[in-house]
Design a protein around this motif. Structure first.
Motif, mmCIF file in Angstrom:
data_model
loop_
_atom_site.group_PDB
_atom_site.id
_atom_site.type_symbol
_atom_site.label_atom_id
_atom_site.label_comp_id
_atom_site.label_asym_id
_atom_site.label_seq_id
_atom_site.Cartn_x
_atom_site.Cartn_y
_atom_site.Cartn_z
ATOM 1 N N THR A 144 -6.362 12.523 1.347
ATOM 2 C CA THR A 144 -5.219 11.651 1.153
ATOM 3 C C THR A 144 -4.676 11.236 2.506
ATOM 4 O O THR A 144 -4.371 12.066 3.346
ATOM 5 C CB THR A 144 -4.102 12.372 0.363
ATOM 6 N N GLU B 49 1.794 9.350 -5.974
ATOM 7 C CA GLU B 49 2.103 10.749 -5.640
ATOM 8 C C GLU B 49 3.313 11.241 -6.418
ATOM 9 O O GLU B 49 3.337 12.374 -6.915
ATOM 10 C CB GLU B 49 2.346 10.884 -4.141
ATOM 11 N N ILE C 1 -6.372 1.730 -1.891
ATOM 12 C CA ILE C 1 -5.548 2.247 -2.987
ATOM 13 C C ILE C 1 -6.415 2.932 -4.036
ATOM 14 O O ILE C 1 -6.077 4.016 -4.535
ATOM 15 C CB ILE C 1 -4.713 1.108 -3.614
ATOM 16 N N TYR D 93 0.827 -1.211 0.000
ATOM 17 C CA TYR D 93 0.000 0.000 0.000
ATOM 18 C C TYR D 93 0.862 1.262 0.000
ATOM 19 O O TYR D 93 0.646 2.185 -0.800
ATOM 20 C CB TYR D 93 -0.925 -0.003 1.207
ATOM 21 N N THR E 271 1.020 3.991 -3.125
ATOM 22 C CA THR E 271 0.546 5.369 -2.939
ATOM 23 C C THR E 271 1.691 6.365 -3.102
ATOM 24 O O THR E 271 1.492 7.455 -3.654
ATOM 25 C CB THR E 271 -0.121 5.542 -1.561
ATOM 26 N N ALA F 182 -2.182 8.517 2.795
ATOM 27 C CA ALA F 182 -1.117 7.537 2.590
ATOM 28 C C ALA F 182 -0.076 7.612 3.690
ATOM 29 O O ALA F 182 0.568 6.631 4.017
ATOM 30 C CB ALA F 182 -0.447 7.771 1.229
ATOM 31 N N PHE G 183 -7.616 6.243 -2.645
ATOM 32 C CA PHE G 183 -6.525 7.222 -2.642
ATOM 33 C C PHE G 183 -6.287 7.778 -4.041
ATOM 34 O O PHE G 183 -6.208 8.995 -4.239
ATOM 35 C CB PHE G 183 -5.245 6.567 -2.119
ATOM 36 N N ALA G 184 -6.186 6.887 -5.022
ATOM 37 C CA ALA G 184 -5.869 7.309 -6.383
ATOM 38 C C ALA G 184 -6.970 8.164 -6.992
ATOM 39 O O ALA G 184 -6.705 9.193 -7.633
ATOM 40 C CB ALA G 184 -5.615 6.079 -7.256
#
Length: 201
Positions: free
Chosen positions: A89, A73, A110, A65, A69, A91, A113-114
């Motif tokens: 966010t 970024e 994931i 993970y 991430t 991460a 987050f993306a």
């Protein structure tokens, strides 16, 4: 009485001094030694941390993970058209002891987050159609995800951890991420199309 100069002694001293200079030139400087020692120490510390953490329950998924991430970024950091909402966010937050690290839960985090980057990306690319913007965005985050997977696998392989259940979980996580991204794409485009139809009607 004439006294002859002791040239032999002087020559011997000169040769000795030259030998010392040559020897000193062959030796690394103190700063070079210090730099090399620090690098070796840092590598040893990192190795020990990974060894210890990966022996805990499902810590390999935590590594996966964080690596993915970070890769996303990094891939988007040079693109001024992509910025995530800071409050969304996470991460950098540490996993808790009770954190679910199953393939599904890891994939969900994931994907979440993306895709947090998309709203801002779309806002900055109004000249593109909805489908063009989505496809371009998916390509950007997809390359970051693939790079993150490759890096995580390399680390785990080097630690002889990429085998058995760990390898199976990582492969499953990748497939679930692709499914999650496809679902996000379809839902987002469908919602946009529905909204436009409502406005037109």
């Amino acid at each position: 009485m004439n006294i002859q100069p002791t040239t032999t002694s002087q020559t011997s001293n000169t040769n000795a001094d030259k030998t010392k200079v040559d020897a000193s030139q062959d030796k690394p400087t103190a700063s070079e030694l210090s730099r090399a020692n620090r690098q070796e120490l840092n590598q040893t510390i990192l190795q020990n941390q990974l060894d210890i953490s990966l022996k805990s329950d499902n810590k390999s998924m935590t590594l996966l993970y964080k690596t993915i991430t970070a890769s996303i970024e990094k891939r988007l950091s040079d693109d001024e058209t992509v910025t995530a909402a800071p409050e969304k966010t996470n991460a950098g937050k540490s996993y808790g002891q009770d954190q679910d690290t199953s393939p599904q839960a890891t994939a969900d985090r994931i994907v979440a987050f993306a895709t947090n980057f998309y709203a801002n990306y779309r806002e900055r690319n109004k000249d593109l159609t909805e489908e063009q913007a989505m496809d371009d965005f998916m390509q950007k985050i997809g390359s970051g995800i693939d790079q993150g997977f490759a890096e995580a696998k390399d680390i785990l392989k080097g630690l002889q951890q990429l085998e058995g259940k760990v390898a199976a979980d990582i492969d499953e996580t990748y497939e679930l991420i692709q499914q999650g991204l496809q679902s996000f794409r379809e839902k987002t485009l469908a919602d946009k199309a529905a909204a436009q139809s409502a406005v037109a009607g």
